[in-house]
Design a protein around this motif. Sequence first.
Motif, mmCIF file in Angstrom:
data_model
loop_
_atom_site.group_PDB
_atom_site.id
_atom_site.type_symbol
_atom_site.label_atom_id
_atom_site.label_comp_id
_atom_site.label_asym_id
_atom_site.label_seq_id
_atom_site.Cartn_x
_atom_site.Cartn_y
_atom_site.Cartn_z
ATOM 1 N N VAL A 83 -0.280 1.018 -4.722
ATOM 2 C CA VAL A 83 0.786 1.870 -5.268
ATOM 3 C C VAL A 83 0.704 1.863 -6.793
ATOM 4 C CG1 VAL A 83 3.273 2.218 -5.410
ATOM 5 C CG2 VAL A 83 2.246 1.324 -3.300
ATOM 6 N N PRO A 84 0.656 3.033 -7.423
ATOM 7 C CA PRO A 84 0.610 3.073 -8.896
ATOM 8 C C PRO A 84 1.945 2.631 -9.490
ATOM 9 C CG PRO A 84 0.850 5.285 -8.008
ATOM 10 C CD PRO A 84 0.615 4.384 -6.834
ATOM 11 N N ALA A 85 1.887 1.999 -10.644
ATOM 12 C CA ALA A 85 3.098 1.505 -11.300
ATOM 13 C C ALA A 85 4.041 2.636 -11.706
ATOM 14 C CB ALA A 85 2.716 0.674 -12.525
ATOM 15 N N THR A 86 3.502 3.836 -11.852
ATOM 16 C CA THR A 86 4.313 4.977 -12.300
ATOM 17 C C THR A 86 5.169 5.568 -11.186
ATOM 18 O OG1 THR A 86 2.351 6.344 -11.897
ATOM 19 C CG2 THR A 86 2.775 5.650 -14.169
ATOM 20 N N ASP B 119 -4.479 15.738 -0.694
ATOM 21 C CA ASP B 119 -5.440 14.646 -0.907
ATOM 22 C C ASP B 119 -4.792 13.289 -0.684
ATOM 23 O OD1 ASP B 119 -7.344 16.481 -1.477
ATOM 24 O OD2 ASP B 119 -7.465 16.064 -3.630
ATOM 25 N N LEU B 120 -3.533 13.170 -1.130
ATOM 26 C CA LEU B 120 -2.811 11.927 -0.904
ATOM 27 C C LEU B 120 -2.770 11.592 0.589
ATOM 28 C CD1 LEU B 120 -0.711 9.650 -1.589
ATOM 29 C CD2 LEU B 120 1.046 11.424 -1.326
ATOM 30 N N LEU B 121 -2.386 12.568 1.401
ATOM 31 C CA LEU B 121 -2.201 12.323 2.828
ATOM 32 C C LEU B 121 -3.521 12.099 3.560
ATOM 33 C CD1 LEU B 121 0.590 14.956 3.548
ATOM 34 C CD2 LEU B 121 0.844 12.507 3.115
ATOM 35 N N LEU B 122 -4.582 12.707 3.074
ATOM 36 C CA LEU B 122 -5.867 12.612 3.765
ATOM 37 C C LEU B 122 -6.689 11.407 3.342
ATOM 38 C CD1 LEU B 122 -7.036 16.349 3.793
ATOM 39 C CD2 LEU B 122 -6.179 15.000 5.720
ATOM 40 N N MET C 197 0.840 -1.195 0.000
ATOM 41 C CA MET C 197 0.000 0.000 0.000
ATOM 42 C C MET C 197 0.879 1.250 0.000
ATOM 43 S SD MET C 197 -1.427 0.283 3.919
ATOM 44 C CE MET C 197 -2.117 -1.381 3.905
ATOM 45 N N ILE C 198 0.244 2.383 -0.290
ATOM 46 C CA ILE C 198 0.978 3.630 -0.438
ATOM 47 C C ILE C 198 1.712 4.022 0.838
ATOM 48 C CG2 ILE C 198 0.589 6.133 -0.608
ATOM 49 C CD1 ILE C 198 -1.321 5.542 -2.925
ATOM 50 N N ARG C 199 1.113 3.783 1.979
ATOM 51 C CA ARG C 199 1.734 4.149 3.247
ATOM 52 C C ARG C 199 3.119 3.488 3.392
ATOM 53 N NH1 ARG C 199 -1.161 5.795 7.573
ATOM 54 N NH2 ARG C 199 -3.052 4.872 6.647
ATOM 55 N N VAL C 200 3.192 2.220 3.061
ATOM 56 C CA VAL C 200 4.440 1.481 3.165
ATOM 57 C C VAL C 200 5.427 1.942 2.093
ATOM 58 C CG1 VAL C 200 5.489 -0.808 3.016
ATOM 59 C CG2 VAL C 200 3.282 -0.504 4.173
#
Length: 270
Positions: free
Chosen positions: A48-51, A38-41, A1-4
Amino acid sequence: MIRVALAEAAQRLSAVTDTPRLDAELLMAHALGIPRQDLLLRHLDDAVPATFEPLVQRRLTHEPIAYITGTRAFWTIELQVGPGALIPRPDSETLIETAIDYFDERAPTRILDLGTGPGTLLLAALDQWPEARGIGVDSSERALEYGRSNADRLGMGHRAEFRLGDWALGIDGQFDLILANPPYIGTQEQLPAEVRDHEPASALFAGVDGLDDYRRIIPALPDLLLPGGAALLEIGWTQAKAVSALGLRSGLLPAVHSDLGGRPRVVLLT
């Protein structure tokens, strides 16, 4: 996930930047096409996006964040930037703050920005004073392309003119406010890799003592200033005395203003 992914990326980026977590967040927000807030909230638990990883790889080569994302916030505006244009710095906002203090209740109506780059100081000033018009001059056509694009995108294209030129040579008329952030780094000075290897040398270096361009700009200022007007020059923090002396030699009265870090950053000439 994005957090990690953010935590892992920040750890890797710590080798190339003093702000690894912020850099990781800006790159992730860019990969997602959303604002960092927005990302943080709302998106820390998303996939996680591939880009994202290719953006991190670019940052690991010291490529500036602003070149990777293509944008940089400055004063009250956001500017498109890229290779060939100097990246706007927060320290340069001191010029706008100083101009606001100088004019107080008045408002400049004619503005000249020498070495405008992507339109940084000119467009910030035009946003501050909606009735003003201005000219931005730069020796780089690539930088001027960014300037014109930024002016149009910000709705200021009818108030901002961009010219290819050599400082004040060939500039007719007079101005209430003249802004300049010329190159002021000595040719022997060391710079971080992301600056040295990516930003245009012509916008950074100015002779052995970093003063070459001030010696060309300042003598032209008396003929360009309207009565009651002011010229504001960004300086390196050790250059206040030398640049002030150049102003005095040209019959101008200098005053030095500091940035938020308390370092001399602007010489105001009247």
